[in-house]
Enzyme design. Structure first.
Site, PDB file in Angstrom:
ATOM      1  N   MET A   1      69.246   2.971  31.486  1.00  0.00           N
ATOM      2  CA  MET A   1      68.211   4.268  31.513  1.00  0.00           C
ATOM      3  C   MET A   1      68.532   5.782  32.128  1.00  0.00           C
ATOM      4  SD  MET A   1      64.337   3.820  32.179  1.00  0.00           S
ATOM      5  CE  MET A   1      64.301   3.707  33.856  1.00  0.00           C
TER       6      MET A   1
ATOM      7  N   SER B   1      72.026  -2.121  33.961  1.00  0.00           N
ATOM      8  CA  SER B   1      70.559  -2.097  33.859  1.00  0.00           C
ATOM      9  C   SER B   1      70.195  -2.567  32.396  1.00  0.00           C
ATOM     10  CB  SER B   1      70.079  -0.659  34.243  1.00  0.00           C
ATOM     11  OG  SER B   1      68.773  -0.739  34.653  1.00  0.00           O
ATOM     12  N   GLN B   2      69.156  -1.710  31.677  1.00  0.00           N
ATOM     13  CA  GLN B   2      68.901  -2.097  30.536  1.00  0.00           C
ATOM     14  C   GLN B   2      69.907  -2.438  29.266  1.00  0.00           C
ATOM     15  OE1 GLN B   2      66.101   0.949  29.048  1.00  0.00           O
ATOM     16  NE2 GLN B   2      67.729   2.022  28.271  1.00  0.00           N
TER      17      GLN B   2
ATOM     18  N   ASP C   1      66.467  -3.984  45.357  1.00  0.00           N
ATOM     19  CA  ASP C   1      66.174  -3.209  43.967  1.00  0.00           C
ATOM     20  C   ASP C   1      64.941  -2.505  44.097  1.00  0.00           C
ATOM     21  OD1 ASP C   1      66.152  -2.263  41.534  1.00  0.00           O
ATOM     22  OD2 ASP C   1      67.268  -3.683  40.911  1.00  0.00           O
TER      23      ASP C   1
ATOM     24  N   HIS D   1      69.460  -0.696  43.508  1.00  0.00           N
ATOM     25  CA  HIS D   1      69.888  -0.922  41.697  1.00  0.00           C
ATOM     26  C   HIS D   1      71.140  -0.116  41.665  1.00  0.00           C
ATOM     27  CE1 HIS D   1      68.740  -1.820  37.735  1.00  0.00           C
ATOM     28  NE2 HIS D   1      68.897  -0.637  37.239  1.00  0.00           N
TER      29      HIS D   1
END
Ligand code: NAG
Ligand code: NAG
Ligand code: NAG
Length: 295
Positions: A29, A103-104, A221, A277
């Site tokens: 993202m 991530s996503q 994170d 993250h």
């Protein structure tokens, strides 16, 4: 002696030419396929570590601006269809590829494995992916509060309202432990790929086709809540003080995605990085990820 050297040189040459399988990346993202500071760096690192191999980074849209914006506002199911077409169109992938989702991009690539089995995915590497979704939006990518506050407003307005579901990617993997029943019915993406409603046999059959599932969790994170989601863990229903790990979840116990089967065959690798993250060094990546890309 000379012939031995010749043979060795030949072997090295043969190995280099045949190379390792192609690698395909899917950004997270707020990022894009080709940001020199993120996936651009990873692409260079991969090409250095896997000489001669083909590396591709998915661009969802016709340019980088669209790609970035689509990471927020293009329905995740449409993104999966779009990516599936890109993968099919790329002749270099026809013999199979390793997938790395950031991530996503991690849960998106899992959806690809489940819904788009051709070309074949070999290893699926999820770096900080949210496989049980998120419940919170503590920080923005690039700390752009403008876009973040807009997203927070939409999530507050109603993550499970159909207007929000269809237009906001982060709502499509929003998982409210106080509203499990509503989540199951309303989530157009995550509830579907996690077999929360109807059981889709193909999802399990297809996911079982991959070799290994490599799940990276970031222990510090500050963007993903709860970060246990990166290993398929999530809050207990109605209780955010407890985490149900993958092996105790009904998804696993009922083996709805074949995760129990894979785990029993040691095909799920639970990796951790003691950082924030997506924060890792080249050395960490070389030591922990490169070994899964070599053959
Ligand atoms: C396929 O890989 C070769 C070698 O890396 C490259 O030259 C070519 O552009 C790739 N094809 C596509 C469609 O990207
Ligand atoms: C933040 O995002 C908005 C909407 O995409 C954009 O208009 C704005 O320029 C961005 N701000 C910064 C500081 O990048
Ligand atoms: C969680 O809370 C909701 C709403 O109060 C309730 O309907 C549901 O039965 C609860 N679930 C459990 C497992 O306690």
């Amino acid at each position: 002696m000379l012939s031995l050297i010749t043979i060795i040189v030949f072997l090295i040459h043969a190995i280099t030419i045949s190379g390792s399988p192609p690698v395909v990346l899917w950004h997270g993202m707020g990022d894009s396929c080709c940001n020199p500071l993120s996936l651009g760096t990873i692409t260079k690192l991969l090409k250095r570590q896997l000489p001669g191999s083909y590396v591709s980074s998915l661009r969802i849209g016709s340019n980088i601006v669209e790609d970035t914006s689509n990471g927020f506002f293009m329905n995740a199911n449409h993104q999966i269809d779009y990516a599936c077409k890109l993968l099919n169109a790329d002749k270099n992938l026809s013999q199979g590829y390793h997938a790395i989702g950031f991530s996503q991009g991690g849960q998106f690539f899992r959806a690809i494995a489940q819904r788009c089995p051709e070309p074949p995915m070999l290893n699926l590497i999820s770096i900080g992916g949210q496989h049980q979704g998120v419940f919170g939006f503590p920080r923005c990518p690039g700390d752009n509060e403008t876009i973040c506050n807009y997203i927070r407003d939409l999530l507050r307005f109603g993550a499970y309202e159909s207007f929000v579901q269809n237009h906001l990617v982060q709502a499509e993997y929003w998982h409210d432990p106080h509203k499990e029943e509503i989540y199951r019915k309303a989530s157009i993406f995550l509830a579907d790929i996690n077999q929360e409603n109807t059981f889709n046999e193909q999802y399990k059959t297809n996911l079982l086709k991959i070799r290994n599932l490599i799940l990276v969790k970031f222990l510090r994170d500050s963007m993903v809540t709860p970060h246990d989601s990166e290993h398929f863990g999530f809050y207990e229903e109605n209780d955010t003080s407890k985490i149900i790990p993958l092996r105790e979840s009904s998804l696993y116990l009922k083996d709805l995605l074949g995760l129990k089967t894979m785990d029993e065959q040691s095909r799920i690798k639970f990796l951790e990085s003691d950082t924030d993250h997506l924060q890792f060094t080249d050395k960490w990546f070389i030591d922990n990820i490169i070994p899964y890309l070599q053959d």
